[in-house]
Design an enzyme around this catalytic site. Sequence first.
Site, short mmCIF file in Angstrom:
data_model
loop_
_atom_site.label_atom_id
_atom_site.label_comp_id
_atom_site.label_asym_id
_atom_site.label_seq_id
_atom_site.Cartn_x
_atom_site.Cartn_y
_atom_site.Cartn_z
N ARG A 173 6.54 1.14 -4.96
CA ARG A 173 6.76 -0.25 -4.66
C ARG A 173 7.15 -1.33 -5.97
O ARG A 173 6.63 -2.20 -5.72
CB ARG A 173 5.34 -0.89 -3.91
CG ARG A 173 4.73 -0.07 -3.00
CD ARG A 173 5.79 0.36 -1.73
NE ARG A 173 5.24 1.35 -0.80
CZ ARG A 173 5.76 1.65 0.05
NH1 ARG A 173 7.14 1.43 0.25
NH2 ARG A 173 5.50 2.47 0.98
N ASN A 215 -1.82 6.58 -6.26
CA ASN A 215 -1.56 7.77 -5.50
C ASN A 215 -1.25 8.86 -6.86
O ASN A 215 -0.30 8.88 -7.48
CB ASN A 215 -0.11 7.82 -4.76
CG ASN A 215 -0.52 6.90 -3.61
OD1 ASN A 215 -1.49 6.91 -3.33
ND2 ASN A 215 0.50 6.23 -3.07
N GLU A 296 -4.54 7.63 3.05
CA GLU A 296 -3.33 7.84 3.06
C GLU A 296 -2.99 9.49 2.33
O GLU A 296 -1.87 9.22 1.57
CB GLU A 296 -2.39 6.85 2.45
CG GLU A 296 -2.55 5.28 3.18
CD GLU A 296 -1.59 4.29 2.52
OE1 GLU A 296 -1.23 4.22 1.31
OE2 GLU A 296 -1.26 3.44 3.08
N ASP A 370 -2.83 -4.73 4.89
CA ASP A 370 -2.17 -4.26 3.75
C ASP A 370 -1.22 -5.24 3.06
O ASP A 370 0.08 -5.12 3.17
CB ASP A 370 -1.25 -2.90 4.02
CG ASP A 370 -0.84 -2.43 2.83
OD1 ASP A 370 -1.18 -2.39 1.84
OD2 ASP A 370 0.15 -1.30 2.97
N GLU A 392 -8.42 -7.38 -4.77
CA GLU A 392 -7.12 -6.67 -5.14
C GLU A 392 -6.04 -7.63 -4.42
O GLU A 392 -5.79 -7.60 -3.12
CB GLU A 392 -7.13 -5.03 -4.70
CG GLU A 392 -5.58 -4.71 -5.14
CD GLU A 392 -5.67 -2.96 -4.82
OE1 GLU A 392 -6.69 -2.31 -4.77
OE2 GLU A 392 -4.46 -2.49 -4.55
N GLU A 398 6.09 -6.03 -1.99
CA GLU A 398 6.20 -4.83 -1.00
C GLU A 398 6.80 -5.40 0.18
O GLU A 398 7.69 -4.99 1.10
CB GLU A 398 5.00 -3.89 -0.83
CG GLU A 398 5.16 -2.93 0.17
CD GLU A 398 4.11 -1.96 0.34
OE1 GLU A 398 3.23 -1.94 -0.54
OE2 GLU A 398 4.27 -0.92 0.95
N HIS A 526 2.85 -6.34 9.96
CA HIS A 526 3.33 -4.96 9.69
C HIS A 526 4.41 -4.67 10.35
O HIS A 526 4.32 -3.69 11.45
CB HIS A 526 2.05 -3.95 9.93
CG HIS A 526 2.24 -2.59 9.08
ND1 HIS A 526 3.29 -1.92 9.08
CD2 HIS A 526 1.56 -2.34 8.23
CE1 HIS A 526 3.11 -0.87 8.31
NE2 HIS A 526 1.91 -1.16 7.76
#
Length: 711
Positions: A173, A215, A296, A370, A392, A398, A526
């Site tokens: 991102r 990740n 995820e 998200d 956060e 993104e 989304h």
Amino acid sequence: MDMKPLKSEDGYELWLRYAPVTDAPTLAAYRTAITQVVFDASSPTLRVAREELTLALESLLEISVPVVKQVVQDGTLVAGTPRSSSLIAELALQELPGPVGDEGFVIVSRPVRTRDCIVIAANTDVGVLYGVFHFLRHLQTHRPLDTLHIVSAPKTKFRMLNHWDNLDGTIERGYAGFSLWDWHKLPDYLAPRYRDYARANASIGINGAVLTNVNANALILTRPYLRKVAALADLFRSYGIRVFLTARFSAPIEIGGLSTADPLAVEVAAWWKEKADEIYAIIPDFGGFVVKANSEGQPGPHDYDRSHGDGANMLARALTADRGVVIWRAFVYDDKVPDDRAKQANNDLVPQDGSFLENVLLQVKNGPIDFQPREPYHPLFGSMPKTPLMLEVQITQEYLGNATHLAYLAPMYKETLDADTYCQGPGSQVADVVDGSLDGHAMSGMAGVSNIGSDRNWCGHPFAAANWFAFGRLAWDHQVSSEDIADDWLRMTFTNDEDFVGSARAMMLASREAVVRYMTPLGLHHIMAYGHHYGPGPWVDQGRADWTCVYYHRADSRGLGFDRTPTGSDAVSQYFSPYREQISNLDTCPENLLLWFHHVPWQHPMKSGRTLWDELCYQYNHGVESVRQMQATWAALAPYVDAARFEHVQDLLRIQEQEARWWRDACLLYFQTFSRLPIPLEYEQPAQSLDYYRNLKHYYVPGIPERRFRS
Ligand code: GCV
């Protein structure tokens, strides 16, 4: 105003340009107020503070300001701590050691040894550094110096950038080029950029950098990489920045040769303990681990039927409370769990409140899905009083047009911080949970997912740096207004000319709402294209259900929106009264979140008097018009901005206008297949057919690895 052509700039200097003060009375006042500096720099941090101060003064005032040993004349600037400077110790300022704490500072104009002086004082060296940057901001924004009395201390302890940077140089991102971290050449080559990165962060109070993607790749925890990390940590230390790493939960298997990563297995705990000791041996001030687990596809304690608490506490023991913290992400959801994705973090984590060790913080996204252009605040805020919750936010865009769209995000961050959770009655704002004051937590923090990359101007869009700046300012003090932050940033980045600042600030302040309108008005969310999230994709219905768009908008012949009231998923029950009742009721739910909480009939009358369908058409068109307004505003600002930056913004606004139309046309055509209602003729009609938009394909969109585009 001065009409001579301005020298082209490339944005590299960010808000630290220290442009010469051209306003004659201001310059004269500054030159009188600052004639010399007394600043004994006995530590690396004090040295960088002094260097910044003297270089900046020379540039701003266009005269040399000598560093001397004693106060011998009016206009002396004295800086330091009671330990570094006997003068400061002598002054016995009442703000020291109390209110300013470990990182704050005081800036006062006052007599010292009968001379008129300015004093920048703190209890610690890093406090002095922050004070120097604050003072320089004061000068850069042309504020008066005669009656200075500034006392400032951060409201949160951990103020961190989260870099989603991969070891191969790509950034998840990321839209501003590749990673800053040149792992291949580290530790022997330290790019000059690293220091400028640290300066920029210190100037806004950021004190932590998570260098790697959540990740995570376990390789970062191997000795060769740790040496590279140590080189960065050594450099950042003088600027008050500690490094953190993301810990891949399965690392004991991948790089440790174990057969399990079960957090309750003795050998796993021992492996992490040894790993933590190894890290602290080479990075003594290592901040700790950030962990994305069982989310995820990431490994985590659920793989062994253990809880998040089991996983976080095992790592917390390895780090030990006197050395570092575990920041455990609350972004947990699972497509195998049938409940509404928006509810899953609360379902999983609220029962564990009180079970986390003292050096664990939970890091909670601003909203429950998200980083959408607009979300309600995350219902975890207020629901876990025994656990310190960090906020956060995403600085990288993104879901807000990448680095192509101008979207000033301070209003979005403030919307969350200012939201009232009612968890302890009216006035229990998210900000009070986040800064620890509501529940008496000493540990507190804010994390921003970085938008920084290798682009010369750091963040891609010339205005995107404003979001990095705003994040730091709000993490330091969530009470500063979006207006004031924009004002400072514009003055420091472009010019203090009031005509410029007034128009550009208004444009910035309206920009996020414009994006909401042309992408996801009225609480839609989304509905972006699959995977890369570039452009509209409301028709996406294939793949993992909770990654499709139809999961979220639920359009049908009756209406539009996700019913999260008790007749639907009942996500509203995770909020406190009276907010819960307010959002549960179709008539009292704020319209900007209506389709987040309700499935609304197409003919439902909105407050404007329009039906839902007509309001949707209105909002999408309003969004496009707002971008055109931004284009007009910017065009009128040409005389105030150098050609390079002016044209860069102008070109990007042109793309933004095209993409706003794309969003509007694609979404309205798609939703029209359910509403069966006409787009009112007063609006521009779609330029292409729905099929055209559905069949658009985009390859190699930034922010996503190439392999995802291979079939
Ligand atoms: C780092 C979203 C993004 C992912 C990101 C994830 C997260 O789902 O699309 O790229 O992964 O958030 O915050 O962990």
